[in-house]
Design a protein around this motif. Structure first.
Motif, mmCIF file in Angstrom:
data_model
loop_
_atom_site.group_PDB
_atom_site.id
_atom_site.type_symbol
_atom_site.label_atom_id
_atom_site.label_comp_id
_atom_site.label_asym_id
_atom_site.label_seq_id
_atom_site.Cartn_x
_atom_site.Cartn_y
_atom_site.Cartn_z
ATOM 1 N N SER A 72 0.831 -1.197 0.000
ATOM 2 C CA SER A 72 0.000 0.000 0.000
ATOM 3 C C SER A 72 0.867 1.249 0.000
ATOM 4 C CB SER A 72 -0.907 -0.015 1.234
ATOM 5 O OG SER A 72 -1.874 0.973 1.148
ATOM 6 N N GLY A 73 0.504 2.202 -0.826
ATOM 7 C CA GLY A 73 1.279 3.427 -0.951
ATOM 8 C C GLY A 73 2.500 3.276 -1.830
ATOM 9 N N GLY A 74 2.641 2.138 -2.531
ATOM 10 C CA GLY A 74 3.779 1.924 -3.419
ATOM 11 C C GLY A 74 5.067 1.563 -2.709
ATOM 12 N N GLN A 75 4.976 1.200 -1.452
ATOM 13 C CA GLN A 75 6.173 0.823 -0.696
ATOM 14 C C GLN A 75 6.734 -0.492 -1.221
ATOM 15 O OE1 GLN A 75 7.547 2.710 1.926
ATOM 16 N NE2 GLN A 75 6.133 4.189 1.036
ATOM 17 N N ALA A 76 8.053 -0.629 -1.160
ATOM 18 C CA ALA A 76 8.700 -1.864 -1.596
ATOM 19 C C ALA A 76 10.164 -1.836 -1.225
ATOM 20 C CB ALA A 76 8.553 -2.034 -3.113
ATOM 21 N N GLY A 77 10.805 -2.978 -1.372
ATOM 22 C CA GLY A 77 12.236 -3.090 -1.136
ATOM 23 C C GLY A 77 12.574 -3.654 0.230
ATOM 24 N N PRO A 78 13.828 -4.057 0.400
ATOM 25 C CA PRO A 78 14.261 -4.670 1.662
ATOM 26 C C PRO A 78 14.081 -3.771 2.884
ATOM 27 C CG PRO A 78 15.903 -5.012 -0.052
ATOM 28 C CD PRO A 78 14.880 -4.081 -0.609
ATOM 29 N N ALA A 79 14.165 -2.462 2.711
ATOM 30 C CA ALA A 79 14.055 -1.545 3.858
ATOM 31 C C ALA A 79 12.700 -1.669 4.553
ATOM 32 C CB ALA A 79 14.288 -0.109 3.413
ATOM 33 N N VAL A 80 11.662 -1.981 3.805
ATOM 34 C CA VAL A 80 10.326 -2.127 4.384
ATOM 35 C C VAL A 80 10.312 -3.282 5.389
ATOM 36 C CG1 VAL A 80 7.908 -2.650 3.832
ATOM 37 C CG2 VAL A 80 9.231 -1.165 2.338
ATOM 38 N N PHE A 81 11.167 -4.274 5.155
ATOM 39 C CA PHE A 81 11.170 -5.473 5.991
ATOM 40 C C PHE A 81 11.999 -5.324 7.267
ATOM 41 C CE2 PHE A 81 9.599 -6.763 1.967
ATOM 42 C CZ PHE A 81 8.636 -7.713 2.271
ATOM 43 N N VAL A 82 12.536 -4.144 7.489
ATOM 44 C CA VAL A 82 13.203 -3.846 8.758
ATOM 45 C C VAL A 82 12.645 -2.560 9.372
ATOM 46 C CG1 VAL A 82 15.336 -5.081 8.242
ATOM 47 C CG2 VAL A 82 15.135 -2.670 7.606
ATOM 48 N N GLY A 83 11.694 -1.934 8.700
ATOM 49 C CA GLY A 83 11.105 -0.690 9.178
ATOM 50 C C GLY A 83 9.955 -0.935 10.150
ATOM 51 N N PRO A 84 9.223 0.113 10.491
ATOM 52 C CA PRO A 84 8.155 0.025 11.485
ATOM 53 C C PRO A 84 7.013 -0.924 11.130
ATOM 54 C CG PRO A 84 8.676 2.328 11.006
ATOM 55 C CD PRO A 84 9.445 1.485 10.044
ATOM 56 N N THR A 85 6.774 -1.165 9.835
ATOM 57 C CA THR A 85 5.661 -2.036 9.442
ATOM 58 C C THR A 85 6.056 -3.501 9.289
ATOM 59 O OG1 THR A 85 6.047 -1.561 7.104
ATOM 60 C CG2 THR A 85 4.462 -0.154 8.256
ATOM 61 N N ALA A 86 7.328 -3.831 9.467
ATOM 62 C CA ALA A 86 7.806 -5.196 9.226
ATOM 63 C C ALA A 86 7.101 -6.237 10.083
ATOM 64 C CB ALA A 86 9.319 -5.270 9.437
ATOM 65 N N GLY A 87 6.762 -5.904 11.307
ATOM 66 C CA GLY A 87 6.067 -6.858 12.173
ATOM 67 C C GLY A 87 4.705 -7.235 11.622
#
Length: 180
Positions: A72-87
């Motif tokens: 959602s919002g066009g988010q993507a990439g490895p950084a998303v998987f360590v950011g606030p939404t990763a859980g």
């Protein structure tokens, strides 16, 4: 995987991606927005069952990890998987398995049991995992993260009811609640 299962899995992945095109609603109090994609994640668990539902969500998350703007919002990439939404993303991956397991229990055969199984696995557990991760990666306290997650419960509960109603309709049409 049979052709029918492959097509169904692909369609659920596509549905999750399409739900990501609905703009996220930022909350301001936490760095996690309200999104519609968790509706598709719950559908994956109920429509495809544990195995294929987890495969569908895994494919979706792999696409996001590889950089395809499917979140959602066009988010993507490895950084998303360590950011606030990763859980929340981890919770999404676990949802179909947990849903399949909970719905296969004998006490879940009644309507309220099925709805409860969908809600606990698709809403409550995902929000707890997401809040704990949020606590780990941000300066928000655990109580603050868990408390701020309460804002998701009303909308996510409506999504869980919608998934339940889809499942009931599918059961009437096909004679099977889910393939676990």
């Amino acid at each position: 995987m049979k052709i029918k299962e492959l097509v169904q899995t692909s369609l659920i992945v596509a549905a999750i991606i399409v739900l990501g095109m609905i703009p996220p609603i930022p909350l301001g109090i936490i760095p996690v927005p309200i999104v519609m994609q968790n509706l598709g994640i719950m559908l994956a668990g109920i429509v495809l069952g544990s195995k294929n539902g987890t495969i569908a969500v895994g494919i979706f998350l792999l696409l996001a990890f590889l950089g395809f703007p499917v979140l959602s919002g066009g988010q993507a990439g490895p950084a998303v998987f360590v950011g606030p939404t990763a859980g929340y993303l981890l919770g999404w991956l676990l949802t179909p398995s947990m849903m399949g397991y909970s719905l296969s229990r004998p006490f879940m055969s009644r309507s309220w049991g099925q709805l409860t199984g969908i809600w606990v696995t698709g809403v409550l557990i995902v929000n707890i995992i997401g809040a704990v991760w949020l606590w780990i990666v941000t300066p928000i306290s655990l109580i603050g993260a868990l408390g701020s997650g309460l804002v998701f419960l009303p909308g996510d509960t409506i999504k869980a009811v919608a998934v339940y109603l889809v499942a009931v309709r599918m059961k009437m049409l096909s004679g099977a609640f889910s393939r676990n």
